[in-house]
Design a protein around this motif. Structure first.
Motif, PDB file in Angstrom:
ATOM      1  N   SER A  66      -0.011   9.239  12.576  1.00 45.03           N
ATOM      2  CA  SER A  66       0.486   9.855  11.004  1.00 45.03           C
ATOM      3  C   SER A  66       0.916   9.082  10.077  1.00 45.03           C
ATOM      4  O   SER A  66       0.581   9.183   8.943  1.00 45.03           O
ATOM      5  CB  SER A  66       1.626  10.942  11.519  1.00 45.03           C
ATOM      6  OG  SER A  66       2.159  11.549  10.487  1.00 45.03           O
ATOM      7  N   ALA A  67       1.855   8.057  10.136  1.00 47.27           N
ATOM      8  CA  ALA A  67       2.179   7.255   9.352  1.00 47.27           C
ATOM      9  C   ALA A  67       0.840   6.264   8.772  1.00 47.27           C
ATOM     10  O   ALA A  67       0.841   6.005   7.704  1.00 47.27           O
ATOM     11  CB  ALA A  67       3.167   6.107   9.987  1.00 47.27           C
ATOM     12  N   LEU A  68      -0.061   5.859   9.449  1.00 49.99           N
ATOM     13  CA  LEU A  68      -1.151   5.247   9.262  1.00 49.99           C
ATOM     14  C   LEU A  68      -2.195   6.076   8.277  1.00 49.99           C
ATOM     15  O   LEU A  68      -2.442   5.765   7.393  1.00 49.99           O
ATOM     16  CB  LEU A  68      -2.088   4.736  10.503  1.00 49.99           C
ATOM     17  CG  LEU A  68      -3.225   3.966  10.171  1.00 49.99           C
ATOM     18  CD1 LEU A  68      -2.965   2.795   9.349  1.00 49.99           C
ATOM     19  CD2 LEU A  68      -3.926   3.723  11.315  1.00 49.99           C
ATOM     20  N   ARG A  69      -2.002   7.552   8.643  1.00 50.03           N
ATOM     21  CA  ARG A  69      -2.904   8.578   7.779  1.00 50.03           C
ATOM     22  C   ARG A  69      -2.345   8.302   6.373  1.00 50.03           C
ATOM     23  O   ARG A  69      -3.046   8.698   5.309  1.00 50.03           O
ATOM     24  CB  ARG A  69      -2.898   9.818   8.397  1.00 50.03           C
ATOM     25  CG  ARG A  69      -4.130  10.043   9.413  1.00 50.03           C
ATOM     26  CD  ARG A  69      -4.248  11.339   9.764  1.00 50.03           C
ATOM     27  NE  ARG A  69      -4.492  11.555  11.272  1.00 50.03           N
ATOM     28  CZ  ARG A  69      -3.792  11.705  12.181  1.00 50.03           C
ATOM     29  NH1 ARG A  69      -2.684  12.187  12.068  1.00 50.03           N
ATOM     30  NH2 ARG A  69      -4.223  11.636  13.480  1.00 50.03           N
ATOM     31  N   GLN A  70      -0.854   8.546   6.465  1.00 48.68           N
ATOM     32  CA  GLN A  70      -0.220   8.571   5.114  1.00 48.68           C
ATOM     33  C   GLN A  70      -0.465   7.317   4.339  1.00 48.68           C
ATOM     34  O   GLN A  70      -0.696   7.572   2.970  1.00 48.68           O
ATOM     35  CB  GLN A  70       1.391   8.915   5.308  1.00 48.68           C
ATOM     36  CG  GLN A  70       1.645  10.233   5.662  1.00 48.68           C
ATOM     37  CD  GLN A  70       3.281  10.423   5.641  1.00 48.68           C
ATOM     38  OE1 GLN A  70       3.885   9.379   6.305  1.00 48.68           O
ATOM     39  NE2 GLN A  70       3.678  11.514   5.644  1.00 48.68           N
ATOM     40  N   LEU A  71      -0.463   6.419   4.931  1.00 46.93           N
ATOM     41  CA  LEU A  71      -0.809   5.032   4.211  1.00 46.93           C
ATOM     42  C   LEU A  71      -1.966   4.906   3.543  1.00 46.93           C
ATOM     43  O   LEU A  71      -2.329   4.554   2.573  1.00 46.93           O
ATOM     44  CB  LEU A  71      -0.394   3.798   5.216  1.00 46.93           C
ATOM     45  CG  LEU A  71      -0.512   2.353   4.591  1.00 46.93           C
ATOM     46  CD1 LEU A  71       0.434   2.034   3.605  1.00 46.93           C
ATOM     47  CD2 LEU A  71      -0.324   1.357   5.586  1.00 46.93           C
ATOM     48  N   ILE A  72      -2.968   5.248   4.401  1.00 43.31           N
ATOM     49  CA  ILE A  72      -4.531   5.317   3.855  1.00 43.31           C
ATOM     50  C   ILE A  72      -4.678   6.350   2.685  1.00 43.31           C
ATOM     51  O   ILE A  72      -5.199   6.026   1.734  1.00 43.31           O
ATOM     52  CB  ILE A  72      -5.341   5.392   5.176  1.00 43.31           C
ATOM     53  CG1 ILE A  72      -5.482   4.442   6.148  1.00 43.31           C
ATOM     54  CG2 ILE A  72      -6.770   5.804   4.566  1.00 43.31           C
ATOM     55  CD1 ILE A  72      -6.301   4.866   7.255  1.00 43.31           C
ATOM     56  N   GLN A  73      -4.127   7.644   3.030  1.00 42.34           N
ATOM     57  CA  GLN A  73      -4.188   8.379   1.958  1.00 42.34           C
ATOM     58  C   GLN A  73      -3.460   7.985   0.472  1.00 42.34           C
ATOM     59  O   GLN A  73      -4.002   8.148  -0.583  1.00 42.34           O
ATOM     60  CB  GLN A  73      -3.460   9.802   2.337  1.00 42.34           C
ATOM     61  CG  GLN A  73      -3.814  10.783   1.389  1.00 42.34           C
ATOM     62  CD  GLN A  73      -5.052  11.295   1.043  1.00 42.34           C
ATOM     63  OE1 GLN A  73      -5.817  11.358   2.129  1.00 42.34           O
ATOM     64  NE2 GLN A  73      -5.568  11.524  -0.204  1.00 42.34           N
ATOM     65  N   SER A  74      -2.305   7.427   0.689  1.00 42.85           N
ATOM     66  CA  SER A  74      -1.616   6.869  -0.472  1.00 42.85           C
ATOM     67  C   SER A  74      -2.317   5.880  -1.063  1.00 42.85           C
ATOM     68  O   SER A  74      -2.598   5.547  -2.252  1.00 42.85           O
ATOM     69  CB  SER A  74      -0.209   6.453  -0.328  1.00 42.85           C
ATOM     70  OG  SER A  74      -0.044   5.283   0.450  1.00 42.85           O
ATOM     71  N   ASN A  75      -2.997   4.700  -0.359  1.00 43.62           N
ATOM     72  CA  ASN A  75      -3.796   3.832  -0.851  1.00 43.62           C
ATOM     73  C   ASN A  75      -4.968   4.540  -1.635  1.00 43.62           C
ATOM     74  O   ASN A  75      -5.437   3.839  -2.667  1.00 43.62           O
ATOM     75  CB  ASN A  75      -4.442   2.800   0.273  1.00 43.62           C
ATOM     76  CG  ASN A  75      -3.262   1.723   0.602  1.00 43.62           C
ATOM     77  OD1 ASN A  75      -2.073   1.694  -0.228  1.00 43.62           O
ATOM     78  ND2 ASN A  75      -3.442   1.304   1.679  1.00 43.62           N
ATOM     79  N   LYS A  76      -5.541   5.572  -1.151  1.00 39.72           N
ATOM     80  CA  LYS A  76      -6.920   6.262  -1.655  1.00 39.72           C
ATOM     81  C   LYS A  76      -6.392   6.710  -2.818  1.00 39.72           C
ATOM     82  O   LYS A  76      -7.233   6.676  -3.887  1.00 39.72           O
ATOM     83  CB  LYS A  76      -7.262   7.355  -0.525  1.00 39.72           C
ATOM     84  CG  LYS A  76      -8.841   7.443  -0.478  1.00 39.72           C
ATOM     85  CD  LYS A  76      -8.754   8.409   0.800  1.00 39.72           C
ATOM     86  CE  LYS A  76     -10.375   8.977   0.827  1.00 39.72           C
ATOM     87  NZ  LYS A  76     -10.478  10.081   1.753  1.00 39.72           N
TER      88      LYS A  76
END
Length: 82
Positions: A66-76
């Motif tokens: 979940s934390a990884l998904r948030q990080l990817i989404q914020s980078n996107k």
């Protein structure tokens, strides 16, 4: 903890649906039989402990994903704004 003495072929009832019966006693080993509803899981303690640990690890790993998904989404989102 309730401690009871039982002999071969004697039983202990847990509630209305679980019966624990002493099948045999040989030296320091006791064989027991457990009658329980099919929808109730019955495990040896050491197996139950492993299952609980695996579940705990899976839940921890899920939080990491979940934390990884948030990080990817914020980078996107940050790149889309450039």
């Amino acid at each position: 903890m309730l401690v009871l003495s039982r002999k071969k072929n004697e039983s202990i009832m847990i509630g209305d649906t679980i019966e624990i019966k002493i099948i045999s006693v040989e030296g320091d080993q006791v064989r027991i039989g457990i009658e329980a509803p099919r929808n109730l899981d019955v495990y040896r303690k050491e197996i139950y402990d492993v299952i609980q640990e695996e579940n705990r690890l899976a839940a921890t790993n899920q939080a990491d994903w979940s934390a990884l998904r948030q990080l990817i989404q914020s980078n996107k989102d940050g790149k889309d704004g450039q």
